[in-house]
Design an enzyme around this catalytic site. Structure first.
Site, PDB file in Angstrom:
ATOM      1  N   GLU A  40       0.838  -1.208   0.000  1.00 42.73           N
ATOM      2  CA  GLU A  40       0.000   0.000   0.000  1.00 42.73           C
ATOM      3  C   GLU A  40       0.868   1.251   0.000  1.00 42.73           C
ATOM      4  O   GLU A  40       1.866   1.337   0.714  1.00 42.73           O
ATOM      5  CB  GLU A  40      -0.910   0.002   1.230  1.00 42.73           C
ATOM      6  CG  GLU A  40      -1.868   1.190   1.273  1.00 42.73           C
ATOM      7  CD  GLU A  40      -2.993   0.959   2.253  1.00 42.73           C
ATOM      8  OE1 GLU A  40      -3.691  -0.080   2.113  1.00 42.73           O
ATOM      9  OE2 GLU A  40      -3.171   1.786   3.164  1.00 42.73           O
ATOM     10  N   PRO A  44       2.498  11.162  -2.281  1.00 44.65           N
ATOM     11  CA  PRO A  44       3.383  12.067  -1.542  1.00 44.65           C
ATOM     12  C   PRO A  44       2.894  13.511  -1.600  1.00 44.65           C
ATOM     13  O   PRO A  44       2.165  13.911  -2.514  1.00 44.65           O
ATOM     14  CB  PRO A  44       4.725  11.911  -2.269  1.00 44.65           C
ATOM     15  CG  PRO A  44       4.647  10.573  -2.919  1.00 44.65           C
ATOM     16  CD  PRO A  44       3.213  10.420  -3.329  1.00 44.65           C
ATOM     17  N   THR A  72      -4.029   4.908  -1.524  1.00 41.31           N
ATOM     18  CA  THR A  72      -4.967   5.514  -0.591  1.00 41.31           C
ATOM     19  C   THR A  72      -5.638   6.731  -1.209  1.00 41.31           C
ATOM     20  O   THR A  72      -5.181   7.284  -2.206  1.00 41.31           O
ATOM     21  CB  THR A  72      -4.284   5.917   0.726  1.00 41.31           C
ATOM     22  OG1 THR A  72      -3.348   6.967   0.463  1.00 41.31           O
ATOM     23  CG2 THR A  72      -3.575   4.727   1.341  1.00 41.31           C
ATOM     24  N   ARG A 131     -15.433   4.072   4.766  1.00 38.10           N
ATOM     25  CA  ARG A 131     -16.301   5.163   5.201  1.00 38.10           C
ATOM     26  C   ARG A 131     -15.564   6.492   5.190  1.00 38.10           C
ATOM     27  O   ARG A 131     -16.045   7.480   4.681  1.00 38.10           O
ATOM     28  CB  ARG A 131     -16.850   4.897   6.606  1.00 38.10           C
ATOM     29  CG  ARG A 131     -17.910   5.917   7.009  1.00 38.10           C
ATOM     30  CD  ARG A 131     -18.290   5.818   8.475  1.00 38.10           C
ATOM     31  NE  ARG A 131     -17.234   6.359   9.333  1.00 38.10           N
ATOM     32  CZ  ARG A 131     -17.415   6.644  10.609  1.00 38.10           C
ATOM     33  NH1 ARG A 131     -18.575   6.415  11.187  1.00 38.10           N
ATOM     34  NH2 ARG A 131     -16.434   7.130  11.324  1.00 38.10           N
ATOM     35  N   ASP A 133     -13.851   9.812   7.275  1.00 38.92           N
ATOM     36  CA  ASP A 133     -14.164  10.574   8.477  1.00 38.92           C
ATOM     37  C   ASP A 133     -15.658  10.579   8.748  1.00 38.92           C
ATOM     38  O   ASP A 133     -16.465  10.404   7.831  1.00 38.92           O
ATOM     39  CB  ASP A 133     -13.674  12.020   8.327  1.00 38.92           C
ATOM     40  CG  ASP A 133     -12.162  12.121   8.458  1.00 38.92           C
ATOM     41  OD1 ASP A 133     -11.576  11.222   9.082  1.00 38.92           O
ATOM     42  OD2 ASP A 133     -11.586  13.091   7.937  1.00 38.92           O
ATOM     43  N   TYR A 181     -11.743  -5.092  11.202  1.00 38.08           N
ATOM     44  CA  TYR A 181     -10.942  -4.667  12.350  1.00 38.08           C
ATOM     45  C   TYR A 181     -10.825  -5.816  13.348  1.00 38.08           C
ATOM     46  O   TYR A 181     -11.773  -6.097  14.085  1.00 38.08           O
ATOM     47  CB  TYR A 181     -11.580  -3.443  13.017  1.00 38.08           C
ATOM     48  CG  TYR A 181     -11.703  -2.274  12.078  1.00 38.08           C
ATOM     49  CD1 TYR A 181     -10.739  -1.280  12.042  1.00 38.08           C
ATOM     50  CD2 TYR A 181     -12.783  -2.174  11.189  1.00 38.08           C
ATOM     51  CE1 TYR A 181     -10.833  -0.212  11.171  1.00 38.08           C
ATOM     52  CE2 TYR A 181     -12.887  -1.114  10.307  1.00 38.08           C
ATOM     53  CZ  TYR A 181     -11.910  -0.139  10.300  1.00 38.08           C
ATOM     54  OH  TYR A 181     -12.007   0.919   9.426  1.00 38.08           O
TER      55      TYR A 181
END
Length: 691
Positions: A40, A44, A72, A131, A133, A181
């Protein structure tokens, strides 16, 4: 988000089997006993970092052979554009199967639609639906975007909403992953009731909505992962019986970095592992070595768990933080690098068994040439490059240094060569991993790892409810003063610009910082001067044993524009200007520094300065400079620093007294960083700022 790259208009390569670009299809095609890895990366913050990451990606792709890579996502604006640019490099230039992260909260349906279409145009067939924030949709709406009935129908509050939407609008075109998680998910900084059992109904819902695979948050607690995998495989819904579950692991790059990351992610580090890191916390090299051991052990333990709970290939996802050395060691040590493909093996064999004839044995006009054919070099891969001297390469794809060109290549520049470079071996390895000890926003702006470690852009890192509880509802600048002062006194755990506590060295200058903040000059970062303390010093020490460490004092703070005009004149005074260096910028992007001419000086500019404000001298090593302040990194950080004022304002709602105050401060303030070069006089910088 503005128009994306023109290259999106190009047709997809003819003849390529894009069905195999789905992650689940690629996994299904592997032999059952295969181990594989994925990597991943985040976009930058600087152009130089972006360029260097492209070379690093190319090297890691050849050395480690990841099954796929993740890119990401930043919600909106330039961060989102950079995510797509990086995804294009991975998918098109480097031919890496790419999975694009996509967060759905605080994004309009229009932007989500455009992102998915851009992904399709790039040939990307994998999305990790997240999701992001906590939702604050009204504040994030584009002011130029009209509100429609469709917007009301397609609110995205949770990742499951995004999964359903992608399936509804794109069918099975995309392979969709979702986050899981092992220790449970929580928004709170100190979560209560965080548990896997609480998450399970939501995870079932995401899978039943159309998710194809699960990718876990980072973890270090192997017992928690064992419970997680067993619970999912045996869940009565049957939703997880055969689904691909890819554990996410983060190489330990430094002690402070892993402490910060685990705090943000709520991942527990078992005491036994933490004790191993604590024992070497002052030596970054040893921390990284112990970290490689820890994560390698986790990989082997996970293999054993998966051998009991599921059949088929075993995958491991690594959060690289845009660094290569540690992950390369881990992947090689744990046997996650796939063997040569039949095509590669055949090519290597052909070179070994049917080498080109030795040119020295060929006769030209009846004679044998004196000189043999020059062998290729590592610097000639993948094409012949121009050899340059006296400077570093400006165009690494087309230029090579004399050192690179002098190292003979094997018949084909092998994966073994490339892996050795990624692991830092030899001259080329040291050059490739020069930024192996990053220091967040205080590191070198040329590094792909420069900046915040998560790569997700501006965020308060707390929920709205937490923010209101911690910072209240400020109505005056005095209220803002109190937020900063209470944080300095330890009465508040966080401020919008920092979710971490203070280091012990702040105690040495706490009184001065409180005086500074009482003036309405709000400090974000600082350090005291240090002159040659031992590297074992309990407060200031770092690095290997028997060394000495030094620091220049600096302070970074917001200051009202009227006060800045006065302070700038003081800093440019002939009696002081050679003792300090400063950088200053406002929200509009107006920039001045000690390198630029002021009203008291003649026209013209000096060469841009680079300031090493922390350095160490250690036996048998070059001088180490982990903390650097210079214009490029300061500018990159300033965009985020001013953006946080806006994020803070949004929690109070448009038109509120607090929102108006914070936006006014944002527009009127300058962000200033002042460095005093006298590291012997510990009070020098405070004489300037407080007298």
């Amino acid at each position: 988000m503005g128009e994306f790259l023109p290259s999106l208009e190009l047709p997809v390569e003819a003849g390529k089997n894009h069905a195999m670009d789905k992650i689940t299809d690629k996994i299904a095609a592997l032999p059952a006993e295969t181990n594989y890895c994925s990597l991943e990366f985040f976009p930058p913050k600087t152009a130089m970092g972006f360029s260097n990451l492209r070379d690093r990606l190319d090297r890691m792709a050849r050395a480690l052979r990841p099954l796929f890579v993740n890119v990401t996502w930043g919600a909106g604006g330039s961060t989102a554009t950079k995510s797509l640019e990086l995804a294009e490099i991975c998918q098109r230039e480097l031919s890496l199967t790419t999975c694009l992260h996509l967060t759905c909260t605080n994004m309009s349906r229009k932007l989500i639609d455009k992102t998915l279409e851009d992904a399709k145009a790039l040939g990307i067939r994998n999305i990790l639906a997240l999701r992001g924030d906590p939702p604050r949709r009204a504040e994030y709406r584009d002011s130029n975007e009209p509100k429609t009935d469709d917007d009301e129908e397609e609110e995205f509050h949770w990742a499951v909403d995004l999964v359903r939407y992608i399936r509804k609008t794109h069918g099975d075109y995309f392979c969709i992953g979702v986050a899981a998680y092992p220790e449970g998910h929580a928004d709170e900084s100190h979560p209560l009731g965080q548990s896997l059992e609480h998450d399970l109904p939501y995870l079932v819902e995401k899978v039943q909505a159309g998710a194809d695979f699960l990718m876990t948050q980072l973890f270090f607690d192997i017992a928690a992962y064992d419970h997680f995998e067993k619970t999912l495989r045996e869940h009565p819904s049957g939703a997880f019986k055969d689904i691909v579950i890819i554990p996410g692991l983060m190489p330990i790059q430094s002690y402070q970095m892993i402490k910060r990351t685990t705090k943000l992610s709520h991942a527990k580090i078992p005491d036994a592992l933490m004790d191993r890191l604590e024992a070497v916390r002052g030596d970054d090299e040893r921390v990284k070595e112990v970290g490689v051991d820890i994560v390698s052990e986790l990989v082997e333990q996970i293999k054993e768990i998966k051998g009991r709970t599921a059949e088929g290939p075993k995958g491991f996802h690594f959060y690289t933080l845009n660094l290569e050395k540690a992950v390369s060691f881990i992947v090689e040590r744990t046997g996650l690098i796939p063997p040569e493909t039949p095509e590669e093996d055949e090519l290597q064999s052909a070179v070994r068994h049917n080498p080109l004839p030795d040119i020295r044995l060929l006769r030209i006009n009846g004679s044998v040439p004196d000189d043999g054919r020059r062998k290729g070099s590592i610097g000639s891969d993948p094409r012949d490059r121009v050899i340059i001297q006296g400077r570093s390469t400006s165009y690494p794809d087309w230029e090579a240094t004399a050192q690179e060109a002098s190292i003979p290549a094997e018949p084909i520049n092998s994966r073994a060569n490339t892996l050795a470079i990624s692991e830092g071996e030899g001259v080329l390895g040291r050059e490739a991993t020069w930024d192996d000890f990053p220091n967040g926003r205080w590191g070198d702006a040329r590094s792909p790892a420069y900046g915040q470690i998560d790569g997700y852009g501006v965020s308060l890192h707390v929920t709205v409810a937490q923010a209101l509880r911690i910072w209240g509802t400020p109505r005056t600048t005095e209220d803002i003063n109190n937020v900063f002062i209470r944080h300095l006194k330890g009465e508040l755990t966080t401020i919008p610009w920092s979710e971490e506590g203070f280091s012990p060295e702040t105690d040495k200058i706490r009184d001065q910082l409180i005086k500074l903040n009482s003036k309405g000059w709000w400090s974000l970062a600082s350090q005291p001067a240090v002159n040659g303390l031992r590297s074992s010093d309990p407060t200031f020490g770092w690095g290997p044993a028997n060394g000495f460490v030094f620091q220049k004092a600096f302070v970074e703070f917001f200051i009202p524009s009227a006060d800045w005009k006065v302070l700038e004149q003081k800093l440019r005074h002939p009696d002081l200007k050679d003792d300090v260096c400063f950088y200053a910028i406002n929200a509009a992007g107006d920039f001045v520094s000690s390198d630029t001419a002021g009203s008291l000086e003649a026209e013209g500019e000096k060469e841009a300065s680079t300031n090493a404000v922390t350095w160490g001298v250690f036996p048998g090593k070059e001088i180490v400079t982990p903390t650097i302040i210079e214009e490029v990194s300061f500018r990159a950080w300033s965009e985020e620093a001013f953006g946080i004022w806006g994020e803070w304002a949004k929690i109070y709602g448009k038109g509120s007294e607090s929102e108006k105050l914070l936006e006014k401060i944002r527009g009127d303030s300058w962000l200033v960083n002042i460095i005093h070069h006298d590291f012997i006089d510990s009070d020098a910088i405070w004489k300037v700022l407080l007298n």
